[in-house]
Design a protein around this motif. Structure first.
Motif, PDB file in Angstrom:
ATOM      1  N   ALA A  68      44.028  -7.655  34.010  1.00 18.21           N
ATOM      2  CA  ALA A  68      42.778  -7.074  33.500  1.00 18.21           C
ATOM      3  C   ALA A  68      41.588  -7.994  33.775  1.00 18.21           C
ATOM      4  O   ALA A  68      40.503  -7.528  34.146  1.00 18.21           O
ATOM      5  CB  ALA A  68      42.901  -6.800  32.012  1.00 18.21           C
ATOM      6  N   ILE A  69      41.790  -9.303  33.612  1.00 12.20           N
ATOM      7  CA  ILE A  69      40.712 -10.261  33.889  1.00 12.20           C
ATOM      8  C   ILE A  69      40.321 -10.210  35.363  1.00 12.20           C
ATOM      9  O   ILE A  69      39.130 -10.236  35.711  1.00 12.20           O
ATOM     10  CB  ILE A  69      41.142 -11.684  33.484  1.00 12.20           C
ATOM     11  CG1 ILE A  69      41.235 -11.788  31.956  1.00 12.20           C
ATOM     12  CG2 ILE A  69      40.163 -12.725  34.022  1.00 12.20           C
ATOM     13  CD1 ILE A  69      41.805 -13.099  31.467  1.00 12.20           C
ATOM     14  N   SER A  70      41.316 -10.125  36.239  1.00 13.70           N
ATOM     15  CA  SER A  70      41.011 -10.063  37.672  1.00 13.70           C
ATOM     16  C   SER A  70      40.249  -8.786  38.015  1.00 13.70           C
ATOM     17  O   SER A  70      39.349  -8.796  38.865  1.00 13.70           O
ATOM     18  CB  SER A  70      42.305 -10.152  38.484  1.00 13.70           C
ATOM     19  OG  SER A  70      43.118  -9.012  38.296  1.00 13.70           O
ATOM     20  N   ILE A  71      40.578  -7.670  37.346  1.00 15.37           N
ATOM     21  CA  ILE A  71      39.864  -6.412  37.586  1.00 15.37           C
ATOM     22  C   ILE A  71      38.414  -6.528  37.144  1.00 15.37           C
ATOM     23  O   ILE A  71      37.484  -6.099  37.844  1.00 15.37           O
ATOM     24  CB  ILE A  71      40.571  -5.250  36.853  1.00 15.37           C
ATOM     25  CG1 ILE A  71      41.943  -4.971  37.483  1.00 15.37           C
ATOM     26  CG2 ILE A  71      39.706  -3.993  36.878  1.00 15.37           C
ATOM     27  CD1 ILE A  71      42.742  -3.915  36.756  1.00 15.37           C
ATOM     28  N   HIS A  74      36.468  -8.747  39.546  1.00 13.23           N
ATOM     29  CA  HIS A  74      36.160  -8.005  40.777  1.00 13.23           C
ATOM     30  C   HIS A  74      35.003  -7.042  40.543  1.00 13.23           C
ATOM     31  O   HIS A  74      34.124  -6.882  41.406  1.00 13.23           O
ATOM     32  CB  HIS A  74      37.401  -7.254  41.243  1.00 13.23           C
ATOM     33  CG  HIS A  74      37.213  -6.528  42.548  1.00 13.23           C
ATOM     34  ND1 HIS A  74      36.784  -5.218  42.608  1.00 13.23           N
ATOM     35  CD2 HIS A  74      37.382  -6.938  43.837  1.00 13.23           C
ATOM     36  CE1 HIS A  74      36.706  -4.842  43.870  1.00 13.23           C
ATOM     37  NE2 HIS A  74      37.051  -5.860  44.634  1.00 13.23           N
ATOM     38  N   PHE A  75      34.984  -6.405  39.382  1.00  7.49           N
ATOM     39  CA  PHE A  75      33.888  -5.498  39.052  1.00  7.49           C
ATOM     40  C   PHE A  75      32.571  -6.263  38.928  1.00  7.49           C
ATOM     41  O   PHE A  75      31.519  -5.790  39.368  1.00  7.49           O
ATOM     42  CB  PHE A  75      34.203  -4.762  37.752  1.00  7.49           C
ATOM     43  CG  PHE A  75      33.104  -3.848  37.290  1.00  7.49           C
ATOM     44  CD1 PHE A  75      32.742  -2.738  38.034  1.00  7.49           C
ATOM     45  CD2 PHE A  75      32.436  -4.110  36.103  1.00  7.49           C
ATOM     46  CE1 PHE A  75      31.725  -1.891  37.609  1.00  7.49           C
ATOM     47  CE2 PHE A  75      31.420  -3.262  35.675  1.00  7.49           C
ATOM     48  CZ  PHE A  75      31.066  -2.156  36.426  1.00  7.49           C
ATOM     49  N   SER A  76      32.629  -7.456  38.338  1.00  6.01           N
ATOM     50  CA  SER A  76      31.424  -8.282  38.206  1.00  6.01           C
ATOM     51  C   SER A  76      30.878  -8.673  39.578  1.00  6.01           C
ATOM     52  O   SER A  76      29.661  -8.690  39.799  1.00  6.01           O
ATOM     53  CB  SER A  76      31.725  -9.536  37.388  1.00  6.01           C
ATOM     54  OG  SER A  76      32.142  -9.203  36.087  1.00  6.01           O
ATOM     55  N   GLU A  77      31.779  -8.993  40.500  1.00  5.14           N
ATOM     56  CA  GLU A  77      31.332  -9.314  41.853  1.00  5.14           C
ATOM     57  C   GLU A  77      30.666  -8.112  42.518  1.00  5.14           C
ATOM     58  O   GLU A  77      29.669  -8.258  43.239  1.00  5.14           O
ATOM     59  CB  GLU A  77      32.518  -9.793  42.688  1.00  5.14           C
ATOM     60  CG  GLU A  77      33.100 -11.122  42.223  1.00  5.14           C
ATOM     61  CD  GLU A  77      34.337 -11.503  43.015  1.00  5.14           C
ATOM     62  OE1 GLU A  77      34.742 -10.704  43.883  1.00  5.14           O
ATOM     63  OE2 GLU A  77      34.887 -12.587  42.761  1.00  5.14           O
ATOM     64  N   ALA A 123      31.063   0.659  42.761  1.00  8.16           N
ATOM     65  CA  ALA A 123      31.674  -0.355  41.885  1.00  8.16           C
ATOM     66  C   ALA A 123      32.387   0.302  40.710  1.00  8.16           C
ATOM     67  O   ALA A 123      33.503  -0.087  40.342  1.00  8.16           O
ATOM     68  CB  ALA A 123      30.609  -1.327  41.397  1.00  8.16           C
ATOM     69  N   LEU A 124      31.757   1.306  40.100  1.00  9.24           N
ATOM     70  CA  LEU A 124      32.382   2.010  38.973  1.00  9.24           C
ATOM     71  C   LEU A 124      33.625   2.770  39.412  1.00  9.24           C
ATOM     72  O   LEU A 124      34.627   2.807  38.688  1.00  9.24           O
ATOM     73  CB  LEU A 124      31.373   2.959  38.342  1.00  9.24           C
ATOM     74  CG  LEU A 124      30.228   2.303  37.561  1.00  9.24           C
ATOM     75  CD1 LEU A 124      29.201   3.346  37.137  1.00  9.24           C
ATOM     76  CD2 LEU A 124      30.771   1.560  36.340  1.00  9.24           C
ATOM     77  N   ARG A 129      39.432   3.316  39.221  1.00  9.38           N
ATOM     78  CA  ARG A 129      40.660   3.453  40.013  1.00  9.38           C
ATOM     79  C   ARG A 129      41.624   2.326  39.708  1.00  9.38           C
ATOM     80  O   ARG A 129      42.830   2.552  39.512  1.00  9.38           O
ATOM     81  CB  ARG A 129      40.318   3.460  41.501  1.00  9.38           C
ATOM     82  CG  ARG A 129      41.514   3.725  42.413  1.00  9.38           C
ATOM     83  CD  ARG A 129      41.311   3.175  43.795  1.00  9.38           C
ATOM     84  NE  ARG A 129      41.225   1.722  43.803  1.00  9.38           N
ATOM     85  CZ  ARG A 129      41.035   0.990  44.881  1.00  9.38           C
ATOM     86  NH1 ARG A 129      40.869   1.571  46.052  1.00  9.38           N
ATOM     87  NH2 ARG A 129      40.963  -0.323  44.806  1.00  9.38           N
ATOM     88  N   ASN A 130      41.105   1.094  39.656  1.00 10.29           N
ATOM     89  CA  ASN A 130      41.965  -0.057  39.384  1.00 10.29           C
ATOM     90  C   ASN A 130      42.541   0.001  37.975  1.00 10.29           C
ATOM     91  O   ASN A 130      43.705  -0.363  37.759  1.00 10.29           O
ATOM     92  CB  ASN A 130      41.186  -1.359  39.577  1.00 10.29           C
ATOM     93  CG  ASN A 130      40.841  -1.621  41.031  1.00 10.29           C
ATOM     94  OD1 ASN A 130      41.505  -1.105  41.930  1.00 10.29           O
ATOM     95  ND2 ASN A 130      39.809  -2.400  41.273  1.00 10.29           N
TER      96      ASN A 130
END
Length: 199
Positions: A68-71, A74-77, A123-124, A129-130
């Motif tokens: 979840a943290i990695s998702i 990635h969204f923040s990037e 991004a959303l 999806r993730n």
């Protein structure tokens, strides 16, 4: 979902009496990792309650949180590209501004260029999806692990349950914790004949 054990009369009395065992219910809903380990240990499947507890905790808390943290990262990037786009369009290229300031206000929100909106939408879309894939993977993994141990509990108690039903009942969040409480009750009263799971 019904656990049928003992005589037919006893089975009818036990049908859906999940909440008659408050100890298992509280452990199952407040600390499921402990109930999972305790049930597996009492069934003789694993040697230690804490081994099962650690296994459930790592699978159900540590690994999902890392994913979840990695998702989120990635969204923040992805949002970083949107912020850059918004900054580039805060001021009109020619330095002009309408009398009421509407052009500058629209540019402030990225409205000066549709590409900013497309970056945000993309991004959303990736985020949702993730998250969906993450949930499906988590449910499938839990179903496989807990369904496997549920099947072993069947074998220990002398039953012959359906493997796909065992996996399915643990894949669904609405039945996973109920199934764990049922398994705990089945092991705790293992001195009675066991007829398996009826759906």
């Amino acid at each position: 979902v019904h656990w049928h054990r003992g005589s037919d009369r006893g089975s009818r009395r036990r049908t859906l009496q999940l909440f008659s065992d408050w100890n298992s219910c509280l452990w199952g809903y407040c600390c499921p990792c402990y109930l999972f380990g305790r049930t597996a240990q009492r069934a003789g499947i694993i040697g230690s309650t804490w081994t099962g507890c650690l296994m459930y905790f790592v699978l159900g808390a540590v690994i999902p949180n890392l994913i979840a943290i990695s998702i989120v990262l990635h969204f923040s990037e992805s949002l970083g590209g949107y912020d850059d786009c918004v900054r580039n369009h805060r001021s009109p290229p020619d330095g002009s501004q309408s009398a009421d300031g509407s052009a500058a206000l629209g540019a402030l929100h990225g409205g000066g260029d549709p590409s900013c909106d497309s970056i945000l939408v993309h991004a959303l879309a990736l985020l949702y999806r993730n998250l969906l894939l993450f949930d499906l993977l988590l449910f499938a993994t839990f179903g496989a692990l807990c369904g496997y141990y549920r099947q072993k509990i069947y074998a220990v108690l002398g039953g012959a349950g359906s493997s796909w039903k065992n996996v399915l009942v643990h894949c669904l969040p609405c039945t996973h914790f109920c199934a764990m409480c049922q398994e705990a009750r089945a092991v705790d009263t293992a001195n009675q004949p066991y007829r398996g799971l009826q759906v």
